[in-house]
Write a protein that holds these residues in place. Structure first.
Motif, PDB file in Angstrom:
ATOM      1  N   VAL A   1      -6.796  10.508   5.737  1.00 38.11           N
ATOM      2  CA  VAL A   1      -7.070   9.281   4.983  1.00 38.11           C
ATOM      3  C   VAL A   1      -5.806   8.780   4.289  1.00 38.11           C
ATOM      4  CG1 VAL A   1      -8.306   8.337   2.995  1.00 38.11           C
ATOM      5  CG2 VAL A   1      -9.519   9.762   4.647  1.00 38.11           C
ATOM      6  N   ASN A   2      -5.070   9.710   3.669  1.00 41.37           N
ATOM      7  CA  ASN A   2      -3.830   9.333   2.993  1.00 41.37           C
ATOM      8  C   ASN A   2      -2.805   8.764   3.972  1.00 41.37           C
ATOM      9  OD1 ASN A   2      -4.783  10.120   0.487  1.00 41.37           O
ATOM     10  ND2 ASN A   2      -3.930  12.188   0.621  1.00 41.37           N
ATOM     11  N   GLU A   3      -2.735   9.380   5.157  1.00 44.40           N
ATOM     12  CA  GLU A   3      -1.816   8.904   6.178  1.00 44.40           C
ATOM     13  C   GLU A   3      -2.200   7.502   6.640  1.00 44.40           C
ATOM     14  OE1 GLU A   3       1.319   9.154   9.127  1.00 44.40           O
ATOM     15  OE2 GLU A   3       0.900  10.067   7.190  1.00 44.40           O
ATOM     16  N   GLU A   4      -3.506   7.278   6.807  1.00 42.13           N
ATOM     17  CA  GLU A   4      -3.999   5.964   7.215  1.00 42.13           C
ATOM     18  C   GLU A   4      -3.649   4.906   6.165  1.00 42.13           C
ATOM     19  OE1 GLU A   4      -6.100   3.500   9.945  1.00 42.13           O
ATOM     20  OE2 GLU A   4      -5.640   5.632  10.116  1.00 42.13           O
ATOM     21  N   GLU A   5      -3.830   5.272   4.895  1.00 47.52           N
ATOM     22  CA  GLU A   5      -3.528   4.333   3.809  1.00 47.52           C
ATOM     23  C   GLU A   5      -2.038   4.029   3.752  1.00 47.52           C
ATOM     24  OE1 GLU A   5      -4.068   3.891  -1.054  1.00 47.52           O
ATOM     25  OE2 GLU A   5      -4.745   5.703  -0.016  1.00 47.52           O
ATOM     26  N   ARG A   6      -1.214   5.069   3.932  1.00 47.85           N
ATOM     27  CA  ARG A   6       0.240   4.871   3.889  1.00 47.85           C
ATOM     28  C   ARG A   6       0.694   3.960   5.028  1.00 47.85           C
ATOM     29  NH1 ARG A   6       4.608   6.739   6.285  1.00 47.85           N
ATOM     30  NH2 ARG A   6       3.430   8.160   7.617  1.00 47.85           N
ATOM     31  N   ARG A   7       0.196   4.221   6.221  1.00 46.64           N
ATOM     32  CA  ARG A   7       0.590   3.414   7.373  1.00 46.64           C
ATOM     33  C   ARG A   7       0.103   1.976   7.260  1.00 46.64           C
ATOM     34  NH1 ARG A   7       2.478   5.895  12.053  1.00 46.64           N
ATOM     35  NH2 ARG A   7       2.612   8.164  11.959  1.00 46.64           N
ATOM     36  N   SER A   8      -0.990   1.764   6.547  1.00 38.57           N
ATOM     37  CA  SER A   8      -1.537   0.408   6.422  1.00 38.57           C
ATOM     38  C   SER A   8      -0.582  -0.529   5.681  1.00 38.57           C
ATOM     39  CB  SER A   8      -2.885   0.444   5.698  1.00 38.57           C
ATOM     40  OG  SER A   8      -2.731   0.739   4.319  1.00 38.57           O
ATOM     41  N   LYS A   9       0.387   0.049   4.953  1.00 42.90           N
ATOM     42  CA  LYS A   9       1.363  -0.754   4.212  1.00 42.90           C
ATOM     43  C   LYS A   9       2.669  -0.928   4.982  1.00 42.90           C
ATOM     44  CE  LYS A   9      -0.457   0.916  -0.211  1.00 42.90           C
ATOM     45  NZ  LYS A   9      -0.119   1.614  -1.485  1.00 42.90           N
ATOM     46  N   ASN A  10       2.697  -0.403   6.203  1.00 44.74           N
ATOM     47  CA  ASN A  10       3.908  -0.499   7.030  1.00 44.74           C
ATOM     48  C   ASN A  10       3.733  -1.512   8.144  1.00 44.74           C
ATOM     49  OD1 ASN A  10       4.846   1.595   5.447  1.00 44.74           O
ATOM     50  ND2 ASN A  10       4.450   3.163   6.980  1.00 44.74           N
ATOM     51  N   LEU A  11       4.837  -2.097   8.540  1.00 47.70           N
ATOM     52  CA  LEU A  11       4.844  -3.063   9.638  1.00 47.70           C
ATOM     53  C   LEU A  11       5.950  -2.681  10.613  1.00 47.70           C
ATOM     54  CD1 LEU A  11       3.506  -5.897  10.347  1.00 47.70           C
ATOM     55  CD2 LEU A  11       5.603  -6.892   9.493  1.00 47.70           C
ATOM     56  N   MET A  12       5.701  -2.824  11.908  1.00 45.80           N
ATOM     57  CA  MET A  12       6.696  -2.515  12.924  1.00 45.80           C
ATOM     58  C   MET A  12       7.223  -3.809  13.545  1.00 45.80           C
ATOM     59  SD  MET A  12       6.723   0.757  12.715  1.00 45.80           S
ATOM     60  CE  MET A  12       7.804   1.084  14.113  1.00 45.80           C
ATOM     61  N   ILE A  13       8.551  -3.875  13.693  1.00 49.13           N
ATOM     62  CA  ILE A  13       9.199  -5.025  14.342  1.00 49.13           C
ATOM     63  C   ILE A  13       9.840  -4.532  15.631  1.00 49.13           C
ATOM     64  CG2 ILE A  13      10.977  -6.804  14.140  1.00 49.13           C
ATOM     65  CD1 ILE A  13      10.659  -6.669  11.107  1.00 49.13           C
ATOM     66  N   TYR A  14       9.462  -5.143  16.742  1.00 46.66           N
ATOM     67  CA  TYR A  14       9.986  -4.757  18.048  1.00 46.66           C
ATOM     68  C   TYR A  14      10.845  -5.888  18.626  1.00 46.66           C
ATOM     69  CZ  TYR A  14       6.051  -1.476  17.742  1.00 46.66           C
ATOM     70  OH  TYR A  14       5.159  -0.503  17.338  1.00 46.66           O
ATOM     71  N   GLY A  15      11.901  -5.497  19.339  1.00 51.46           N
ATOM     72  CA  GLY A  15      12.691  -6.480  20.075  1.00 51.46           C
ATOM     73  C   GLY A  15      13.860  -7.089  19.331  1.00 51.46           C
ATOM     74  N   TRP A  16      14.089  -6.673  18.080  1.00 51.10           N
ATOM     75  CA  TRP A  16      15.218  -7.227  17.327  1.00 51.10           C
ATOM     76  C   TRP A  16      16.506  -6.572  17.817  1.00 51.10           C
ATOM     77  CZ3 TRP A  16      15.105 -11.071  13.576  1.00 51.10           C
ATOM     78  CH2 TRP A  16      16.329 -11.340  12.961  1.00 51.10           C
ATOM     79  N   GLN A  17      17.480  -7.382  18.164  1.00 42.90           N
ATOM     80  CA  GLN A  17      18.750  -6.895  18.708  1.00 42.90           C
ATOM     81  C   GLN A  17      19.409  -5.890  17.765  1.00 42.90           C
ATOM     82  OE1 GLN A  17      20.036  -7.806  21.783  1.00 42.90           O
ATOM     83  NE2 GLN A  17      21.599  -6.234  21.453  1.00 42.90           N
ATOM     84  N   GLU A  18      19.740  -4.708  18.298  1.00 44.39           N
ATOM     85  CA  GLU A  18      20.371  -3.677  17.485  1.00 44.39           C
ATOM     86  C   GLU A  18      21.878  -3.678  17.718  1.00 44.39           C
ATOM     87  OE1 GLU A  18      19.983   1.102  16.455  1.00 44.39           O
ATOM     88  OE2 GLU A  18      18.771   0.205  18.061  1.00 44.39           O
ATOM     89  N   LYS A  19      22.622  -3.698  16.618  1.00 43.70           N
ATOM     90  CA  LYS A  19      24.081  -3.692  16.709  1.00 43.70           C
ATOM     91  C   LYS A  19      24.592  -2.262  16.857  1.00 43.70           C
ATOM     92  CE  LYS A  19      24.609  -7.803  13.789  1.00 43.70           C
ATOM     93  NZ  LYS A  19      25.187  -8.332  12.521  1.00 43.70           N
ATOM     94  N   GLU A  20      25.797  -2.144  17.356  1.00 38.65           N
ATOM     95  CA  GLU A  20      26.413  -0.830  17.530  1.00 38.65           C
ATOM     96  C   GLU A  20      26.552  -0.139  16.183  1.00 38.65           C
ATOM     97  OE1 GLU A  20      27.802   2.436  19.406  1.00 38.65           O
ATOM     98  OE2 GLU A  20      27.002   0.622  20.357  1.00 38.65           O
ATOM     99  N   LYS A  21      27.059  -0.870  15.206  1.00 42.18           N
ATOM    100  CA  LYS A  21      27.150  -0.356  13.836  1.00 42.18           C
ATOM    101  C   LYS A  21      26.379  -1.327  12.943  1.00 42.18           C
ATOM    102  CE  LYS A  21      31.580   2.040  14.317  1.00 42.18           C
ATOM    103  NZ  LYS A  21      32.972   2.174  13.807  1.00 42.18           N
ATOM    104  N   GLU A  22      25.250  -0.864  12.448  1.00 46.74           N
ATOM    105  CA  GLU A  22      24.324  -1.737  11.719  1.00 46.74           C
ATOM    106  C   GLU A  22      24.127  -1.214  10.303  1.00 46.74           C
ATOM    107  OE1 GLU A  22      20.617  -3.978  13.610  1.00 46.74           O
ATOM    108  OE2 GLU A  22      20.157  -1.893  13.143  1.00 46.74           O
TER     109      GLU A  22
END
Length: 216
Positions: free
Chosen positions: A67-88
Motif C-alpha cells: 500500500v505504501n509503495e502504491e501511494e508513493r508511486r502515485s505521486k511519481n510521473l514518468m517521461i519517455y522519449g526526451w533526448q538525453e545528452k552525453e553529459k546532462e
C-alpha cells in the motif's frame, strides 16, 4: 464563461473518480494479500499457532508495504522519449520536466521534488525520466492533459505515464499489444487504456470528451 465552468466541473468529477479508483486499488491490494494468507493457512492446516501468528504478521507487513509503495508511486510521473545528452546536469532534467508540464497546460506548474533519469545508460537510447511531485492530484492532472503533447513540434515524440512496478508495466505492455490489434481490426474507433482495461469510443465523440486519456 459557461464552457469554462462546464470544463471545471468535468475535471472535478474526473478527479473524484480517479481518487476513488486509487482508494479501491489500495483496498484490493490489502484484500489480495490477506486472501493469499488465508489460502496458505488452509493448505497447511497443521501449522502451529506460533507459525500462524508469524505468517499473519508477515502478510500484514507485506500488505502495508504494498500500500505504501502504491501511494508513493502515485505521486511519481514518468517521461519517455526526451533526448538525453552525453553529459546532462541535474538542472537540465528538472527543466525538461517543467517544459513537459508547460506543454500539457498545467498552471500553476506543480512543485517538483526531484527529477532524474532511471535505468542503465546505453548508447543511442534515451532513459526515461522519473519526476517526484507534491501529490497524486498533480500526476493525474498531467495525465489527463497528456494528449496536448502531440500539438508541440518539439515534444510530439515525448510521452508521459504513471510510475508502474515491473509487474504492472508488463501487464500494461500486454494491454498495449491487444489494443494495437484491436485498432488494426477496427480503426473506426478511438481506443485508450483506463483502469487497466481497454476502452473505446467513436472517433467523432473522442474529440468532444475531455476525459479520454492516452498514456504510454
Amino acid at each position: 464563461m459557461d464552457q469554462l465552468k462546464s470544463d471545471k466541473i468535468a475535471d472535478q468529477k474526473l478527479l473524484i473518480e480517479l481518487q476513488q479508483t486509487q482508494m479501491n486499488s489500495v483496498q484490493e491490494t490489502v484484500k489480495s494479500e490477506m486472501k493469499s494468507w488465508a489460502i496458505t493457512v488452509k493448505k497447511n492446516s497443521n501449522v502451529n499457532q506460533r507459525n500462524v501468528k508469524q505468517l499473519t504478521e508477515n502478510t500484514v507487513k507485506q500488505a502495508v508495504r504494498a500500500v505504501n509503495e502504491e501511494e508513493r508511486r502515485s505521486k511519481n510521473l514518468m517521461i519517455y522519449g526526451w533526448q538525453e545528452k552525453e553529459k546532462e546536469a541535474d538542472f537540465e532534467v528538472i527543466k525538461a520536466a517543467k517544459e513537459v508540464f508547460d506543454a500539457v497546460d498545467i498552471y500553476p506548474l506543480p512543485h517538483i521534488h526531484e527529477a532524474y533519469r532511471i535505468g542503465k545508460k546505453e548508447q543511442g537510447k534515451n532513459r526515461p525520466i522519473k519526476v517526484e511531485l507534491e501529490s497524486a492530484d498533480d500526476v493525474e492532472s498531467a495525465l489527463r492533459r497528456a494528449r496536448n503533447l502531440k500539438d508541440s513540434d518539439k515534444l510530439k515524440n515525448v510521452y508521459i505515464g504513471p510510475d508502474r512496478t515491473k509487474e504492472n508495466q508488463l501487464a500494461h505492455n500486454e494491454l498495449v499489444k491487444q489494443m494495437k490489434l484491436m485498432i488494426s481490426k477496427d480503426p473506426s474507433k478511438h481506443y485508450f487504456i483506463r483502469q487497466k482495461k481497454i476502452c473505446s469510443v467513436d472517433k467523432d465523440l473522442s474529440s468532444q470528451t475531455s476525459t479520454v486519456v492516452n498514456v504510454r
